[in-house]
Design a protein around this motif. Sequence first.
Motif, PDB file in Angstrom:
ATOM      1  N   LYS A 251      26.571 -19.167  -5.792  1.00 22.19           N
ATOM      2  CA  LYS A 251      25.652 -19.211  -6.930  1.00 22.19           C
ATOM      3  C   LYS A 251      24.442 -18.308  -6.686  1.00 22.19           C
ATOM      4  O   LYS A 251      24.033 -17.541  -7.558  1.00 22.19           O
TER       5      LYS A 251
ATOM      6  N   GLU B 291      22.078 -16.197  -9.191  1.00 22.27           N
ATOM      7  CA  GLU B 291      21.428 -17.183 -10.045  1.00 22.27           C
ATOM      8  C   GLU B 291      20.362 -17.917  -9.232  1.00 22.27           C
ATOM      9  O   GLU B 291      20.670 -18.562  -8.222  1.00 22.27           O
TER      10      GLU B 291
ATOM     11  N   LYS C 297      18.850 -26.361 -13.422  1.00 25.01           N
ATOM     12  CA  LYS C 297      19.433 -26.523 -14.745  1.00 25.01           C
ATOM     13  C   LYS C 297      20.642 -27.450 -14.681  1.00 25.01           C
ATOM     14  O   LYS C 297      21.306 -27.576 -13.655  1.00 25.01           O
ATOM     15  N   ARG C 298      20.884 -28.084 -15.834  1.00 27.05           N
ATOM     16  CA  ARG C 298      22.051 -28.981 -15.917  1.00 27.05           C
ATOM     17  C   ARG C 298      23.332 -28.214 -15.652  1.00 27.05           C
ATOM     18  O   ARG C 298      24.306 -28.758 -15.121  1.00 27.05           O
ATOM     19  N   ASN C 299      23.318 -26.924 -15.994  1.00 29.75           N
ATOM     20  CA  ASN C 299      24.503 -26.104 -15.797  1.00 29.75           C
ATOM     21  C   ASN C 299      24.911 -26.041 -14.316  1.00 29.75           C
ATOM     22  O   ASN C 299      26.089 -25.921 -13.985  1.00 29.75           O
ATOM     23  N   THR C 300      23.923 -26.136 -13.432  1.00 29.41           N
ATOM     24  CA  THR C 300      24.222 -26.100 -12.002  1.00 29.41           C
ATOM     25  C   THR C 300      25.082 -27.284 -11.598  1.00 29.41           C
ATOM     26  O   THR C 300      26.030 -27.155 -10.824  1.00 29.41           O
TER      27      THR C 300
ATOM     28  N   LYS D  70      27.100 -28.923 -13.561  1.00 23.88           N
ATOM     29  CA  LYS D  70      28.434 -28.697 -14.113  1.00 23.88           C
ATOM     30  C   LYS D  70      29.215 -27.725 -13.237  1.00 23.88           C
ATOM     31  O   LYS D  70      30.407 -27.933 -12.955  1.00 23.88           O
ATOM     32  N   GLN D  71      28.529 -26.652 -12.814  1.00 26.46           N
ATOM     33  CA  GLN D  71      29.194 -25.686 -11.949  1.00 26.46           C
ATOM     34  C   GLN D  71      29.625 -26.328 -10.632  1.00 26.46           C
ATOM     35  O   GLN D  71      30.735 -26.106 -10.158  1.00 26.46           O
TER      36      GLN D  71
ATOM     37  N   THR E 181      34.935 -21.611 -12.661  1.00 25.93           N
ATOM     38  CA  THR E 181      33.573 -22.046 -12.344  1.00 25.93           C
ATOM     39  C   THR E 181      32.559 -20.967 -12.656  1.00 25.93           C
ATOM     40  O   THR E 181      31.523 -21.221 -13.269  1.00 25.93           O
TER      41      THR E 181
ATOM     42  N   ASN F  14      33.353 -18.075 -14.300  1.00 27.03           N
ATOM     43  CA  ASN F  14      33.739 -17.367 -15.525  1.00 27.03           C
ATOM     44  C   ASN F  14      33.992 -15.875 -15.303  1.00 27.03           C
ATOM     45  O   ASN F  14      33.556 -15.020 -16.092  1.00 27.03           O
TER      46      ASN F  14
END
Length: 374
Positions: free
Chosen positions: A297, A303, A308-311, A313-314, A367, A369
């Motif tokens: 990441k 990144e 972030k919430r996306n982290t 999820k990842q 993960t 993309n």
Amino acid sequence: MEVSIVIPTFNEQNNIVKLLEKIGKLATKCFAIEAIIVDDNSQDKTISNISNYAINSENDFFKIKLHQRLNKSGLSSAILDGIKLCTFKFVVVMDADLSHTPEIITKMINALQNSYDLVIGSRYVDGGKIENWPLKRKIISKGATAIAKIGLNIKQKDPMSGFFALDKRIINDINFDAIGYKLLLEILVKKKGIRIKEIPISFKDRDAGKSKLGYKAIIDFIVSVWKLYRYGKKIKEPRVPVKFVSKTGRFFTVGASGLLVNILTIISVIGIGPFGHITANLIGILVSMTSNFILNKRWTFEEKDFFKRNTLKQYGKFIIFSSGGAAIQLTLYNHFREFYEIPYYGDLIIAVLIAGFGNFILNKKFTFNEKIWS
């Protein structure tokens, strides 16, 4: 011809005199040598052995200087302190544990006299070899070398060598971080445009004393590589196209570091308390999964925001997809142990490599993309 030889020591009472004896035999009227020994407060008889040897062995062509430091401050800083004490223009850096052959020094100095600025004693060029190393050390060395070459865009085959010679003037303008134990790596990154030659050496594992390689050394190496990578970006060093070669290279580099983390974790916890082979594998898998996610990441995809919430999820996707690889690793590992007479490290490495390839494909695609072949 004159040369200064910098030798860092820490608890090398069984090796240092033998090394000095070999170096002393090289000294002649035509080849003056000074040995600069930088000791990090050894707790054994290293200091007294050096002092006693020097009293009886110094002559007009062979001098010994002993510099004692009060604390164990790291190999790279010890080398830099030693270079500051050197009288002569040409400097050789080598280990004190007899793993480096002093007879190669004359070839190194000849190369420096023939207009080379830096000469590396290489284990990995044609003719070079490693003797008596256990499989674990070979894996760590190859993994660290791959990480350095790919992550820092270094062309030399053995940037992790601890045996090298240089014209000390080439480092006058380098601002060293002196982290860890690989000063050569920092020179290769920070000093461009110099003439470099690699010559083959036969590297022999120490016969006496304890290896200095431990978790602190590994952590220092990772920190050093990260700092040197950031240094390269800061000075805008030209690099190969980022989209394919760099990102793929970084992902595989992280995978290599994960392999090291996995294996070292397993080896470290096996036999401790209730931890058997299976439990140790599970712990190794979890630790390496987490370190791989963080490094991919932050480094591969650059990144910076981990909040972030996306982290989450990842990370969830990464764990889920990597769990498939973990299942493959455990299945293969048990299969090899049950049906084949493969030494423990051999079946472990095969299982980890196959599982790691599956992890790469799944996480690259879903993960982070990325197209698989992009």
